[in-house]
Design a protein around this motif. Structure first.
Motif, PDB file in Angstrom:
ATOM      1  N   LEU A 103       0.847  -1.190   0.000  1.00 23.85           N
ATOM      2  CA  LEU A 103       0.000   0.000   0.000  1.00 23.85           C
ATOM      3  C   LEU A 103       0.881   1.238   0.000  1.00 23.85           C
ATOM      4  O   LEU A 103       1.785   1.373   0.832  1.00 23.85           O
ATOM      5  CB  LEU A 103      -0.905   0.004   1.231  1.00 23.85           C
ATOM      6  N   VAL A 104       0.625   2.126  -0.948  1.00 26.62           N
ATOM      7  CA  VAL A 104       1.368   3.385  -1.052  1.00 26.62           C
ATOM      8  C   VAL A 104       0.366   4.515  -0.835  1.00 26.62           C
ATOM      9  O   VAL A 104      -0.529   4.731  -1.651  1.00 26.62           O
ATOM     10  CB  VAL A 104       2.045   3.539  -2.424  1.00 26.62           C
ATOM     11  N   VAL A 105       0.482   5.204   0.280  1.00 26.28           N
ATOM     12  CA  VAL A 105      -0.490   6.223   0.683  1.00 26.28           C
ATOM     13  C   VAL A 105       0.123   7.600   0.441  1.00 26.28           C
ATOM     14  O   VAL A 105       1.169   7.935   0.994  1.00 26.28           O
ATOM     15  CB  VAL A 105      -0.886   6.059   2.162  1.00 26.28           C
ATOM     16  N   ASN A 106      -0.569   8.391  -0.395  1.00 25.64           N
ATOM     17  CA  ASN A 106      -0.017   9.656  -0.866  1.00 25.64           C
ATOM     18  C   ASN A 106      -0.638  10.894  -0.219  1.00 25.64           C
ATOM     19  O   ASN A 106      -0.440  12.008  -0.696  1.00 25.64           O
ATOM     20  CB  ASN A 106      -0.201   9.752  -2.387  1.00 25.64           C
ATOM     21  N   TYR A 107      -1.392  10.703   0.859  1.00 20.68           N
ATOM     22  CA  TYR A 107      -2.045  11.844   1.513  1.00 20.68           C
ATOM     23  C   TYR A 107      -2.367  11.462   2.948  1.00 20.68           C
ATOM     24  O   TYR A 107      -2.658  10.293   3.251  1.00 20.68           O
ATOM     25  CB  TYR A 107      -3.323  12.224   0.767  1.00 20.68           C
TER      26      TYR A 107
END
Length: 350
Positions: A103-107
């Motif tokens: 999972l890549v969370v950008n915010y």
């Protein structure tokens, strides 16, 4: 890299062009500071690109050298302890690995609370509310895949993904994919919409041709007390949906059989974790349950299987110890040297 349903670009390599050693050191310093704000939780963070994740892995202070982390494609019977070198157990671990995601969370959502429940400790990453950096990297796994629309036994309806919403021609056939992770990784739907869900990141070799990236959709179930999160996304790739559903059902069937075979009273205590340590390729670790406690009717385990930053939300399977119908729990934190702890998770109702 293949993309589904309007996935956001997760490339956080904006610092890579014209990079200098000073820039690199500054990014790593900022990442170290951000990592400290989460306390004992184990999300990896980066102000740079993929290259910074490998640098963090090389600088790891928790598990230098990562000798107990086995790349998932290389995991074999010899990596299981005596008494557990079972081909069906190995097959089940392989299925768990196939369904593990990065999972890549950008915010970071403005709704993250300032403090942990019933505590004066800061909630992970609350100081970054409203910001797009640092990027956060965690793990999760597919709980199940469900055909929807005209595929869903005549239920009808239109695909809720953002791509369909913008196109004016929403799909009438899609799959709904349910992923479980830790809430401190993806806190709410505001964050899920800025999250990339990456399947099949098994190796750094030919990564761009093998990894499948899906856009996060929404958070349907979440519990800040248990630190559990159900992340939902959608795909129009019906072949992918069929494949994931078949793998998921096969995993649960085998897991029930294995849990009955290795009951706690007979041989229990083996713990398996599949995660993306440091946001890098998928790894398997094994260890032993060292404690089990009850949290208002839900089980919480402590275990010796190694984890690192980036392992938050990973599937932790206490072989033979858990409810045979719901046997995987989200890894949550490292509590002391050589001891890690899971979340009791959330109850999922279709």
């Amino acid at each position: 890299m293949a993309e589904q349903c309007g996935s956001q670009d997760s490339d956080c390599g904006s610092f890579e062009k014209g990079d200098t050693e000073d820039h690199t050191l500054e990014r790593l310093r900022l990442a170290a500071e951000a990592r400290l704000t989460q306390g004992v939780y184990e999300v990896e963070v980066s102000y740079g690109g993929e290259a910074d994740l490998h640098r963090e892995k090389g600088r790891c202070g928790k598990n230098p050298g990562h000798k107990n982390f086995i790349p998932s494609p290389q995991f074999s019977l010899t990596h299981l302890p005596a008494g557990f070198q079972d081909k069906q157990l190995l097959e089940t671990i392989g299925l768990c690995a196939q369904l593990t995601v990065r999972l890549v969370v950008n915010y970071t959502s403005m709704s993250r609370p300032e403090f942990l429940p019933n505590s004066k400790s800061a909630y992970p990453f609350s100081r970054f509310r409203g910001k797009t950096v640092p990027y956060r990297f965690g793990s999760g796994w597919l709980f199940d895949a469900f055909p929807r629309g005209v595929l869903g036994e005549g239920k009808g309806g239109e695909c809720p993904c953002s791509e369909c919403g913008q196109s004016g021609k929403p799909s009438s056939a899609w799959y709904e994919l349910m992923f479980l992770t830790a809430l401190h990784v993806v806190f709410d739907s505001e964050e899920s919409k800025a999250t990339d869900v990456e399947l099949f990141y098994d190796s750094d070799v030919d990564r761009d041709s093998t990894v499948l990236k899906l856009a996060g959709g929404c958070v349907e179930m979440a519990d800040i007390e248990t630190d559990g999160c159900l992340l939902v996304c959608w795909t129009h790739d019906l072949d992918l949906g069929d494949k994931l559903q078949a793998l998921s059902r096969q995993r649960w069937d085998l897991m029930r059989e294995i849990n009955m075979r290795y009951t706690r009273e007979e041989r229990g205590g083996l713990v398996v974790v599949v995660s993306h340590p440091h946001g890098c390729s998928k790894q398997v670790t094994v260890g032993w349950a060292v404690d089990r406690s009850d949290w208002t009717g839900l089980e919480v385990y402590r275990y010796s299987a190694d984890t690192c930053p980036g392992s938050s939300g990973a599937g932790m399977w206490p072989v033979g110890w858990a409810d045979p119908d719901f046997s995987i729990l989200p890894h949550s934190k490292g509590v002391s040297k050589g001891v890690n702890e899971c979340s009791p998770g959330v109850v999922v109702v279709d």
